[in-house]
Scaffold this motif. Structure first.
Motif, PDB file in Angstrom:
ATOM      1  N   ARG A 118     -20.625 -10.276  22.332  1.00 21.16           N
ATOM      2  CA  ARG A 118     -20.266 -10.121  20.912  1.00 21.16           C
ATOM      3  C   ARG A 118     -18.993  -9.296  20.332  1.00 21.16           C
ATOM      4  N   GLY A 119     -18.644  -8.435  21.192  1.00 17.08           N
ATOM      5  CA  GLY A 119     -17.758  -7.592  20.541  1.00 17.08           C
ATOM      6  C   GLY A 119     -16.350  -8.275  20.570  1.00 17.08           C
ATOM      7  N   ASN A 120     -16.324  -9.432  21.147  1.00 14.78           N
ATOM      8  CA  ASN A 120     -14.971 -10.211  21.224  1.00 14.78           C
ATOM      9  C   ASN A 120     -14.794 -10.963  20.099  1.00 14.78           C
ATOM     10  N   TYR A 121     -15.709 -10.994  19.169  1.00 15.47           N
ATOM     11  CA  TYR A 121     -15.880 -11.855  17.898  1.00 15.47           C
ATOM     12  C   TYR A 121     -15.487 -10.976  16.681  1.00 15.47           C
ATOM     13  N   LEU A 122     -14.865 -11.230  15.563  1.00 15.42           N
ATOM     14  CA  LEU A 122     -14.815 -10.597  14.428  1.00 15.42           C
ATOM     15  C   LEU A 122     -16.230 -10.570  13.998  1.00 15.42           C
ATOM     16  N   CYS A 123     -16.738  -9.529  13.365  1.00 12.41           N
ATOM     17  CA  CYS A 123     -18.008  -9.193  12.801  1.00 12.41           C
ATOM     18  C   CYS A 123     -17.586  -9.256  11.064  1.00 12.41           C
ATOM     19  N   THR A 162      -8.301  -8.542   8.529  1.00  9.44           N
ATOM     20  CA  THR A 162      -9.111  -8.900   7.518  1.00  9.44           C
ATOM     21  C   THR A 162      -8.822 -10.343   6.840  1.00  9.44           C
ATOM     22  N   LYS A 163      -7.252 -10.426   6.729  1.00  7.38           N
ATOM     23  CA  LYS A 163      -7.039 -11.696   6.281  1.00  7.38           C
ATOM     24  C   LYS A 163      -7.082 -12.833   7.238  1.00  7.38           C
ATOM     25  N   TRP A 164      -7.096 -12.506   8.585  1.00  7.68           N
ATOM     26  CA  TRP A 164      -7.241 -13.387   9.602  1.00  7.68           C
ATOM     27  C   TRP A 164      -8.607 -13.991   9.745  1.00  7.68           C
ATOM     28  N   ALA A 165      -9.501 -13.215   9.344  1.00 14.71           N
ATOM     29  CA  ALA A 165     -10.988 -13.458   9.246  1.00 14.71           C
ATOM     30  C   ALA A 165     -11.215 -14.653   8.177  1.00 14.71           C
ATOM     31  N   SER A 166     -10.326 -15.034   7.202  1.00 10.91           N
ATOM     32  CA  SER A 166     -10.656 -16.059   6.259  1.00 10.91           C
ATOM     33  C   SER A 166      -9.956 -17.336   7.021  1.00 10.91           C
ATOM     34  N   GLY A 171     -12.836 -16.378  15.338  1.00 14.22           N
ATOM     35  CA  GLY A 171     -12.717 -15.139  14.959  1.00 14.22           C
ATOM     36  C   GLY A 171     -12.832 -14.568  16.647  1.00 14.22           C
ATOM     37  N   ASP A 172     -12.303 -15.493  17.505  1.00 12.79           N
ATOM     38  CA  ASP A 172     -12.230 -14.750  19.006  1.00 12.79           C
ATOM     39  C   ASP A 172     -11.018 -14.057  19.095  1.00 12.79           C
ATOM     40  N   ARG A 173     -11.131 -12.719  19.611  1.00 13.63           N
ATOM     41  CA  ARG A 173      -9.928 -12.205  19.813  1.00 13.63           C
ATOM     42  C   ARG A 173      -8.923 -12.659  20.632  1.00 13.63           C
ATOM     43  N   ASP A 174      -9.235 -13.244  21.469  1.00  9.39           N
ATOM     44  CA  ASP A 174      -8.047 -13.803  22.413  1.00  9.39           C
ATOM     45  C   ASP A 174      -7.351 -14.834  21.851  1.00  9.39           C
ATOM     46  N   GLU A 175      -7.693 -15.257  20.725  1.00  9.25           N
ATOM     47  CA  GLU A 175      -6.870 -16.300  19.768  1.00  9.25           C
ATOM     48  C   GLU A 175      -5.986 -15.614  18.639  1.00  9.25           C
ATOM     49  N   LEU A 176      -6.056 -14.407  18.677  1.00  6.97           N
ATOM     50  CA  LEU A 176      -5.236 -13.534  17.797  1.00  6.97           C
ATOM     51  C   LEU A 176      -3.782 -13.306  18.439  1.00  6.97           C
ATOM     52  N   ARG A 177      -2.633 -13.833  17.925  1.00  7.79           N
ATOM     53  CA  ARG A 177      -1.463 -13.556  17.972  1.00  7.79           C
ATOM     54  C   ARG A 177      -0.409 -12.936  17.005  1.00  7.79           C
ATOM     55  N   PRO A 178       0.235 -11.847  17.293  1.00  4.46           N
ATOM     56  CA  PRO A 178       0.016 -11.011  18.577  1.00  4.46           C
ATOM     57  C   PRO A 178      -1.512 -10.236  18.422  1.00  4.46           C
TER      58      PRO A 178
END
Ligand code: SF4
Length: 664
Positions: A118-123, A162-166, A171-178
């Protein structure tokens, strides 16, 4: 074999042939044997441990029967890996190709999904209702955030997240770049225990973690990691979708990963977080009592001597008991069922932190109750240095063995296939089977061998003429001369696997003075960048320690010589392994052979496994520790290595390396 099992096995053989043909490969005997054994295991319910050497194509050998089983049973098969690299290979390469290849042969296209903790995804609840983004995440309300900390890196990260959440779909951390540092990510995520529960959560229907889990419930293969597999096995709530078949790849890592999940910790940082989270929710007297208990334990562990603790001194016992009681009182005083979801988030976080403190303090105190040979848990104190030179003290408690846990919580519920290139130690599966708790179930061990002709392709050279390694960990003058002579004969092309970073650095320094060819050392850049430079230039050698023993995959002439400076026994001050060794001895076994020698044997096998990565690879594994030839346990260690042609003659080895170099 029953007719149904025979049919299932034949069907998988045909599917594998179709899959291999579709990806342009050739039939491999070991792969077929393994796929048939996996199909039989799923059909009969008998657990299987299968060793499949590099080049067998083992991922296809379990994925094909896993897909066939899932499609016919209507329930997913869980595939667990230890590393992200393998997880990516399965999800990005193997499974999409297999889905294409098998669609025509199955009633429908096979589906797969990756599921993380669960901790790998945005809450979303934490972002909108939590304590997100405060400089101290636990004691400042969110409204203060943007003005006060916008200028800091943490504040900027949180604004971006917070912006990325929308924008994000997953919401998977591994897809966040950088990416962002862990500290920033923690501001927008929760652990499974901190989640207030989907039914109470105002964002439950949009929750990224819930969506990922929902998607995983409808697929045929769920790829996950050993940590989540362990959490699923240990917790009463289902974390993974309902399943009755599991494949554990990189299974040689399973016991260690499960041990990590089952390890409890108390540190000044974690205690401070629990106190701050609780302080604003309980009355002043309870808050002060908790603060005093936290301060006493923090200072006792800061002043304590690092190492294993066999006897709990009275003062620490008193402090831990007071901490447990104060955390329990505070926990009970917090109402976790307010109607306001914002209050619920803060309260659930506080209760989770207090429960962890109370459970761990109580577990540590209780672990000393039985006599030493009968203890279930081991307790030790670590002092870890930070970048700023500060020292952080952590009191840890870990299970002596995870065998009982895996047996009752995994093997009794799901047919399990455990696989790796290195599972046998000293020539048998017994050590692994005992560590996993498989030994007391119905299981079968199978070694499908390797497509490599080890005796023709590789030489095992033991430098029997060298003096045994000294205690200080760095190499003797004779050993350094031997390293120089071997690398010169090989013309570089050397992977140096050292038992400590200190030894690797010292040897790299000396070799740079003596050799004309470049020498890289781990720590000088990221390990992946160093491995890339090593692979790109055959003249370059690379020295390093543990992660290189297991993670380097460099086929071709850049790697012709694997140097091993000494037998990789565990450190004599390793708290967990020394406690395991003592427990085996206390119960009448040979603790040294069961723990230290088998640990070394497994690492040696993994280190030696770096040499041959393709069928046309050739080279030498050189062990510069004469105990491998002279000590009583030497035969056991040699039996754990691939069947290379063996010699102790330095002249012949250098001549072979020179021939290899000339032919490269
Ligand atoms: S269900 Fe849990 S993880 Fe999902 S948004 Fe709500 S609190 Fe966060």
């Amino acid at each position: 074999m029953a007719a149904d099992t025979e049919n299932a096995t034949e069907r998988v053989t045909d599917l594998l042939a179709a899959a291999v043909a579709a990806v342009g490969g050739a039939e491999r005997t070991g792969q077929v044997e393994m796929a048939r054994a996996v199909a039989r295991a799923f059909d009969t319910g008998q657990h299987l441990a299968v060793q499949a050497g590099t080049g067998t194509g083992k991922s296809l050998a379990y994925l094909v029967p896993a897909i066939a089983h899932a499609v016919s049973a209507g329930q997913p098969v869980v595939v667990s890996t230890a590393t992200i690299a393998l997880q990516r290979q399965l999800v990005d390469r193997d499974l999409p190709r297999l889905a294409d290849a098998l669609t025509g042969a199955l009633p429908r296209r096979p589906q797969f999904a990756l599921l993380k903790g669960r901790g790998n995804y945005l809450c979303l609840n934490k972002i909108h209702n939590g304590t997100t983004g405060t400089t101290d995440p636990d004691d400042r309300p969110q409204e203060e955030l943007f003005d006060a900390v916008a200028a800091t890196a943490l504040g900027r990260d949180v604004q971006r997240l917070t912006k990325w959440a929308s924008d994000t779909e997953t919401g998977d951390r591994d897809e966040l770049r950088p990416g962002v540092p862990d500290r920033s990510w923690r501001q927008v995520s929760v652990s499974a225990r901190e989640c207030i529960g989907v039914t109470r959560c105002p964002y439950g229907t949009d929750c990224f973690a819930e969506k990922a889990r929902g998607k995983a419930a409808d697929v045929d293969v769920v790829v996950t990691n050993h940590a989540l597999l362990a959490i699923d096995a240990m917790s009463d709530a289902a974390v993974l979708p309902e399943h009755s078949a599991v494949v554990v790849d990189e299974a040689h890592e399973l016991a260690d990963r499960v041990t990590s999940v089952a390890t409890g910790e108390l540190s000044a940082t974690s205690l401070g977080v629990a106190h701050r989270r609780a302080a604003r929710l309980v009355d002043a007297e309870l808050a002060e009592r908790l603060e005093a208990a936290v301060a006493n334990v923090s200072s006792a562990i800061h002043d304590g001597t690092p190492g294993r603790i066999d006897r709990l001194d009275d003062e620490l016992a008193t402090y831990l008991t007071a901490l447990r009681d104060a955390a329990d009182r505070a926990r009970l005083a917090i109402d976790t069922a307010p109607t306001d979801p914002k209050a619920a988030a803060a309260r659930t976080e506080a209760v989770t932190a207090l429960t962890e403190v109370s459970d761990t303090a109580s577990r540590i105190v209780d672990s000393f109750v039985p006599a030493i040979p009968d203890r279930y848990d081991v307790v030790w104190l670590d002092h870890e240095g930070g970048n700023s030179g500060s020292v952080s003290a952590i009191l840890r408690v870990a299970p002596l063995s995870v065998a009982g846990l895996l047996r009752t919580r995994l093997f009794e519920h799901a047919t399990t296939v455990l696989t790796s290139a290195t599972l046998t130690v000293g020539g048998t599966f017994d050590t692994m089977a005992r560590a996993w708790g498989l030994a007391e179930t119905t299981w079968q061990g199978l070694d499908v061998g390797s497509p490599f002709e080890h005796a023709k392709s590789g030489i095992l050279y033991v430098a029997a003429h060298l003096p045994p390694p000294g205690r200080d960990g760095t190499g003797s003058a004779e050993q350094l001369n031997e390293i120089e002579a071997l690398i010169t004969a090989a013309g570089g092309r050397t992977l140096g696997l050292f038992s400590s970073m200190r030894a690797a650095k010292a040897a790299a320094e000396v070799m740079r003075e003596r050799l004309d060819t470049p020498v890289l050392c781990q720590g000088e850049d990221t390990t992946s960048a160093l491995v890339e430079r090593f692979a790109d230039d055959p003249q370059t050698s690379l020295f390093g320690t543990l992660s290189l023993w297991q993670g380097v995959d460099v086929p071709g002439p850049s790697l012709s010589l694997v140097l091993i400076d000494r037998i990789p026994f565990p450190r004599p001050d390793d708290p967990l392994l020394t406690a395991r060794q003592r427990a085996v001895t206390a119960h009448g076994g040979n603790g040294f052979m069961a723990v230290a020698a088998s640990h070394a044997a497994l690492l040696l096998a993994q280190g030696a496994g770096r040499l041959l990565r393709r069928t046309d690879d050739r080279g030498v594994v050189a062990v510069l520790d004469s105990r491998m030839a002279t000590a009583r346990y030497g035969g056991y260690l040699r039996a754990s290595l691939p069947p290379f042609w063996a010699t102790t003659d330095p002249v012949r080895v250098r001549a072979s390396l020179e021939r290899l170099r000339a032919g490269a």
